[in-house]
Design a protein around this motif. Structure first.
Motif, short mmCIF file in Angstrom:
data_model
loop_
_atom_site.label_atom_id
_atom_site.label_comp_id
_atom_site.label_asym_id
_atom_site.label_seq_id
_atom_site.Cartn_x
_atom_site.Cartn_y
_atom_site.Cartn_z
N LEU A 185 -16.31 4.02 -5.37
CA LEU A 185 -14.95 4.49 -5.12
C LEU A 185 -13.95 3.89 -6.11
CD1 LEU A 185 -14.94 4.41 -1.21
CD2 LEU A 185 -14.99 6.43 -2.68
N ILE A 186 -14.13 2.63 -6.46
CA ILE A 186 -13.23 2.00 -7.45
C ILE A 186 -13.37 2.70 -8.80
CG2 ILE A 186 -12.78 -0.14 -8.72
CD1 ILE A 186 -13.49 -1.68 -6.19
N LYS A 187 -14.61 3.03 -9.18
CA LYS A 187 -14.81 3.77 -10.43
C LYS A 187 -14.13 5.13 -10.39
CE LYS A 187 -18.94 3.96 -12.04
NZ LYS A 187 -20.40 4.17 -12.06
N GLU A 188 -14.23 5.79 -9.23
CA GLU A 188 -13.57 7.09 -9.09
C GLU A 188 -12.04 6.92 -9.14
OE1 GLU A 188 -13.52 11.26 -8.60
OE2 GLU A 188 -15.12 9.84 -9.11
N PHE A 189 -11.55 5.87 -8.52
CA PHE A 189 -10.11 5.57 -8.56
C PHE A 189 -9.65 5.36 -10.01
CE2 PHE A 189 -6.36 2.89 -8.30
CZ PHE A 189 -5.66 3.39 -7.21
N ASP A 190 -10.43 4.63 -10.78
CA ASP A 190 -10.07 4.37 -12.18
C ASP A 190 -10.11 5.66 -13.00
OD1 ASP A 190 -9.67 2.42 -14.47
OD2 ASP A 190 -11.59 3.33 -15.06
N ARG A 191 -11.08 6.51 -12.74
CA ARG A 191 -11.17 7.77 -13.49
C ARG A 191 -9.96 8.66 -13.23
NH1 ARG A 191 -12.35 12.83 -12.70
NH2 ARG A 191 -12.72 12.49 -10.47
N ILE A 192 -9.60 8.80 -11.97
CA ILE A 192 -8.44 9.64 -11.63
C ILE A 192 -7.16 9.03 -12.19
CG2 ILE A 192 -7.10 10.61 -9.73
CD1 ILE A 192 -9.66 10.68 -8.09
N LEU A 193 -7.09 7.70 -12.14
CA LEU A 193 -5.90 7.01 -12.66
C LEU A 193 -5.74 7.29 -14.15
CD1 LEU A 193 -3.56 5.06 -12.09
CD2 LEU A 193 -5.14 3.16 -12.54
N LYS A 194 -6.81 7.29 -14.89
CA LYS A 194 -6.73 7.59 -16.33
C LYS A 194 -6.34 9.04 -16.58
CE LYS A 194 -9.89 4.08 -18.06
NZ LYS A 194 -11.15 3.81 -18.79
N ASP A 195 -6.85 9.94 -15.74
CA ASP A 195 -6.50 11.36 -15.92
C ASP A 195 -5.01 11.61 -15.67
OD1 ASP A 195 -9.13 11.88 -16.54
OD2 ASP A 195 -9.66 12.53 -14.50
N GLU A 196 -4.42 10.86 -14.72
CA GLU A 196 -3.02 11.09 -14.36
C GLU A 196 -2.07 10.11 -15.05
OE1 GLU A 196 -2.86 10.83 -10.17
OE2 GLU A 196 -4.00 12.70 -9.82
N GLU A 197 -2.60 9.29 -15.94
CA GLU A 197 -1.77 8.25 -16.56
C GLU A 197 -0.63 8.85 -17.39
OE1 GLU A 197 -2.41 4.16 -19.20
OE2 GLU A 197 -4.04 5.63 -18.93
N SER A 198 -0.90 9.97 -18.05
CA SER A 198 0.14 10.58 -18.89
C SER A 198 1.26 11.21 -18.07
CB SER A 198 -0.49 11.63 -19.80
OG SER A 198 -1.11 12.64 -19.04
N ASN A 199 0.99 11.51 -16.80
CA ASN A 199 1.99 12.17 -15.96
C ASN A 199 2.85 11.18 -15.16
OD1 ASN A 199 0.96 14.67 -16.77
ND2 ASN A 199 -0.56 14.68 -15.10
N ASN A 200 2.49 9.90 -15.18
CA ASN A 200 3.21 8.90 -14.39
C ASN A 200 4.07 8.02 -15.29
OD1 ASN A 200 1.95 9.78 -12.03
ND2 ASN A 200 0.21 8.37 -12.34
N PRO A 201 5.12 7.49 -14.77
CA PRO A 201 5.93 6.53 -15.53
C PRO A 201 5.16 5.25 -15.78
CG PRO A 201 7.17 7.44 -13.68
CD PRO A 201 5.74 7.85 -13.48
N SER B 6 0.82 -1.21 0.00
CA SER B 6 0.00 0.00 0.00
C SER B 6 0.85 1.26 0.00
CB SER B 6 -0.92 0.00 1.22
OG SER B 6 -0.15 -0.04 2.41
N ASP B 7 2.21 1.09 -0.17
CA ASP B 7 3.09 2.25 -0.14
C ASP B 7 3.43 2.71 -1.56
OD1 ASP B 7 4.49 0.04 -0.76
OD2 ASP B 7 6.21 0.43 0.56
N LEU B 8 2.47 2.60 -2.48
CA LEU B 8 2.68 3.05 -3.86
C LEU B 8 2.68 4.57 -3.92
CD1 LEU B 8 0.32 0.56 -5.75
CD2 LEU B 8 2.81 0.50 -5.65
N PRO B 9 3.41 5.14 -4.86
CA PRO B 9 3.37 6.60 -5.02
C PRO B 9 2.01 7.02 -5.61
CG PRO B 9 4.75 5.60 -6.72
CD PRO B 9 4.39 4.50 -5.77
#
Length: 275
Positions: A58-74, A3-6
């Motif tokens: 919450l999982i759907k919200e997690f997936d939405r934010i993850l897609k929005d920030e996907e271009s900024n993460n390695p 659970s210590d992911l960035p």
């Protein structure tokens, strides 16, 4: 799963809320075995279902934010975050399967809640979630679910047929009523024409009668004047028999006066003969 992911603060908050819900679901299902009353078990299962719905959101919200920030993460971070999301989906599906087991034992199969039925326009992860839910069901559950859906479809078709039949019957009754009203309006129109013709003939007859009455009145008035004139002459001759200005009416001269005139003519003739 670590659970210590960035994560961003927003993702970290959602991850923490989902972790709390999983812990509450674990404790809740452990209490289900200790509850003997079926009503309390149903109430507990309903509360757990509400928590699973919230976890799904919450999982759907997690997936939405993850897609929005996907271009900024390695790519490595995105892979780890996606793995984290898949872990949460699998964890939730395990509780969904457990809920179905308790629900089947309570006889509440008709109250199933499809947590990941996203409808049209859903994303690929949501479609994957639906596949995982179907794979978590047993063959018997799939058959029962299919039968229930077929029964519901048949009932809906029968209701639709009844509505169509009622609509057709109502339309036929309306058409018959309109036909009767049309015929009635035609009869009323014909009767109005007859009444109008009768009124026209009556008006003409009244005019003719009026002209005849006026003519009869003129004739009667003229005859009345003639009678009055005759009566006046008779009265005057009676009152003034020696008035020479009033001519005698033929047939109404006094007979005594004629006799005297005839006697005078005879005496005058005798005197002429004696000479």
């Amino acid at each position: 799963m670590a659970s210590d992911l960035p994560m961003t603060p927003e993702l970290e908050q959602i991850d923490g809320e989902i972790h709390d819900i999983f812990r509450a679901l674990q404790n809740g299902f452990q209490k289900m075995d200790k509850i003997k009353d079926s009503n309390r078990q149903a109430k507990q299962l309903e509360d757990l279902t509400g928590k699973m719905k919230e976890c799904k959101r919450l999982i759907k919200e997690f997936d939405r934010i993850l897609k929005d920030e996907e271009s900024n993460n390695p790519p490595e971070i995105n892979k780890q975050l996606n793995d984290r999301k898949q872990f949460m989906i699998k964890e939730l599906n395990s509780y969904v399967t457990l809920r179905k087991t308790y629900q089947s034992s309570l006889g509440n199969n008709n109250k199933r809640v499809e947590l990941f039925d996203m409808g049209a326009g859903s994303s690929e992860p949501a479609a994957e979630d639906n596949i995982q839910m179907a794979s978590a069901m047993t063959n018997q559950q799939l058959i029962e679910t299919g039968r229930n859906q077929m029964d519901q479809t048949d009932q809906a078709i029968e209701r639709s047929k009844m509505v169509v039949a009622q609509t057709v019957e109502t339309g036929a009754q309306t058409a018959a009523t309109l036909t009767q009203q049309t015929e009635q309006m035609k009869r009323i129109g014909n009767e109005l024409d007859s009444v109008h013709f009768s009124l026209k003939k009556a008006s003409q007859l009244v005019k003719e009668i009026g002209r005849q009455v006026a003519t009869d009145k003129c004739i009667m008035a003229f005859l009345f004047l003639i009678v009055l004139g005759v009566i006046a002459i008779i009265v005057v001759k009676i009152v003034h028999p020696n008035n020479k200005n009033i001519r005698d009416i033929p047939g109404l001269a006094p007979p005594a006066q004629n006799y005297q005139i005839n006697n005078r003519k005879l005496l005058w003739a005798d005197a002429f003969i004696g000479l």
